[in-house]
Design an enzyme around this catalytic site. Sequence first.
Site, PDB file in Angstrom:
ATOM      1  N   LYS A  92       4.658  -2.195 -23.510  1.00  0.00           N
ATOM      2  CA  LYS A  92       4.729  -2.739 -22.160  1.00  0.00           C
ATOM      3  C   LYS A  92       4.829  -4.252 -22.266  1.00  0.00           C
ATOM      4  O   LYS A  92       4.421  -4.843 -23.272  1.00  0.00           O
ATOM      5  CB  LYS A  92       3.445  -2.364 -21.395  1.00  0.00           C
ATOM      6  CG  LYS A  92       3.588  -2.358 -19.902  1.00  0.00           C
ATOM      7  CD  LYS A  92       4.087  -1.040 -19.359  1.00  0.00           C
ATOM      8  CE  LYS A  92       4.259  -1.104 -17.864  1.00  0.00           C
ATOM      9  NZ  LYS A  92       4.722   0.161 -17.301  1.00  0.00           N
ATOM     10  N   GLY A 192       0.529   8.070   0.501  1.00  0.00           N
ATOM     11  CA  GLY A 192       1.593   7.132   0.126  1.00  0.00           C
ATOM     12  C   GLY A 192       2.950   7.811   0.187  1.00  0.00           C
ATOM     13  O   GLY A 192       3.240   8.707  -0.616  1.00  0.00           O
ATOM     14  N   VAL A 193       3.748   7.399   1.170  1.00  0.00           N
ATOM     15  CA  VAL A 193       5.072   8.019   1.307  1.00  0.00           C
ATOM     16  C   VAL A 193       6.149   6.964   1.015  1.00  0.00           C
ATOM     17  O   VAL A 193       7.004   6.674   1.835  1.00  0.00           O
ATOM     18  CB  VAL A 193       5.263   8.701   2.681  1.00  0.00           C
ATOM     19  CG1 VAL A 193       4.483   9.989   2.725  1.00  0.00           C
ATOM     20  CG2 VAL A 193       4.833   7.789   3.828  1.00  0.00           C
ATOM     21  N   GLY A 194       6.041   6.397  -0.208  1.00  0.00           N
ATOM     22  CA  GLY A 194       7.033   5.432  -0.689  1.00  0.00           C
ATOM     23  C   GLY A 194       8.146   6.170  -1.401  1.00  0.00           C
ATOM     24  O   GLY A 194       8.483   7.310  -1.042  1.00  0.00           O
ATOM     25  N   VAL A 196       8.422   7.738  -4.328  1.00  0.00           N
ATOM     26  CA  VAL A 196       8.125   9.054  -4.901  1.00  0.00           C
ATOM     27  C   VAL A 196       7.626  10.014  -3.816  1.00  0.00           C
ATOM     28  O   VAL A 196       8.086  11.157  -3.712  1.00  0.00           O
ATOM     29  CB  VAL A 196       7.073   8.952  -6.035  1.00  0.00           C
ATOM     30  CG1 VAL A 196       6.771  10.320  -6.606  1.00  0.00           C
ATOM     31  CG2 VAL A 196       7.548   8.023  -7.136  1.00  0.00           C
TER      32      VAL A 196
END
Length: 364
Positions: A92, A192-194, A196
């Site tokens: 990372k 969370g409805v972003g 994904v």
Amino acid sequence: MIEVNDLKKAKEVEIFGELAKHDHEQLIFCHDSQTGLKAIISIHNTVLGPALGGTRMWNYTSDAEALHDVLRLARGMTYKAAISGLNLGGGKAVIIGDVDKIKNEALLRRFGKFVESLNGKYVTAEDMNMTPSDMEYIAMETKHVTGLSESIGGGGDPSPVTAYGVYVGMKASAKKAYGNDSLEGKRISVQGVGSVGMHLLEYLSKEKAKLFVSDYNEGRLHSAAKKYKAHPIGLDEIYNLEVDIYSPCAMGATINDNTIDRMRCKIIAGAANNQLDDEVLHGKMLASRGIIYAPDFLINAGGLINVGIDYLGGWSKERAYRKTEKIYQTTIDILNLAEKEGIHTHDAAMKLAKKRISDIAGLK
Ligand code: NAD
């Protein structure tokens, strides 16, 4: 794991001590006065292949905080790649600074040169505060970059593939809990409805699940509710709601001392990274309450599978989905292993990931 506060108190960070704690291979500090670039690349493990992991840009409050983050994230990538059957290691990178103030073409290309200097031992991709066009600048200086947009020959947005992996992992968990994997009529809350969460709702609504959604973003919440006939619920209400499945698709650490006792679900299966605030303690607490926890780093690996195949060669959408579909069987195997050995599911997943690494490391 090092705590930021402890680090602040310490006179100096014991860099090699930190590397030794979780057996990181290499740490690269990148500095460039001209562009103001300050970055750290962490390579955790390359037994299975080149260390792949995104670059995150963040205004860390200290270098120690950035170091802590990059070490933790790189380690997570090792096990995610291993459990997904990818020939990739874990790494990372973090670029330190305020996105609005420092991000520009020169800085990103300078960073790309540092990535190139590692000759493919580290492969970068998009992460927080990086966009597809930022990745294109990095790609001007190195070929060791993946996750570029489809329009320029890359594997494109990983979110739909991630959602598919979460969906099949959820179905596998349902099979374990209910004896069959149908989600029809199941009460499922999606936090969370972003990118994904929205794709996940598509699968769940096709299966005629009863959907509940929460999100800070009112616009997204209402469009999800309208499109998928989901019931909008409060940000905190989600933890008390009686559901079959709770799907965390927003931020990490939502399974913690304050929420576990409130949860009235049979299964937790979602996309968020690091869902367990404390991997050991909260993994055990879920198991003792009979809640089936589908390990996050297993079922949210679709995006990594997509970029991984893209980098390793031979990418096609179909291939990425086919490999992601294997998350179903791996989830079943992990849930069975946890039951057989009386361990919690996160532990079982780690055991399988570590076994693959040591088996391959032992090859003559
Ligand atoms: P996103 O930013 O597109 O969506 C996240 C959504 O969660 C946003 O709509 C945001 O408003 C909402 N949110 C934030 N805090 C909330 C809260 N407390 N309660 C309810 N909603 C909240 O992110 P994404 O790409 O959909 O990713 C979702 C999660 O999955 C993240 O944790 C991410 O790290 C993880 N993940 C994503 C991918 C991927 O391919 N995108 C892959 C692996 C893991």
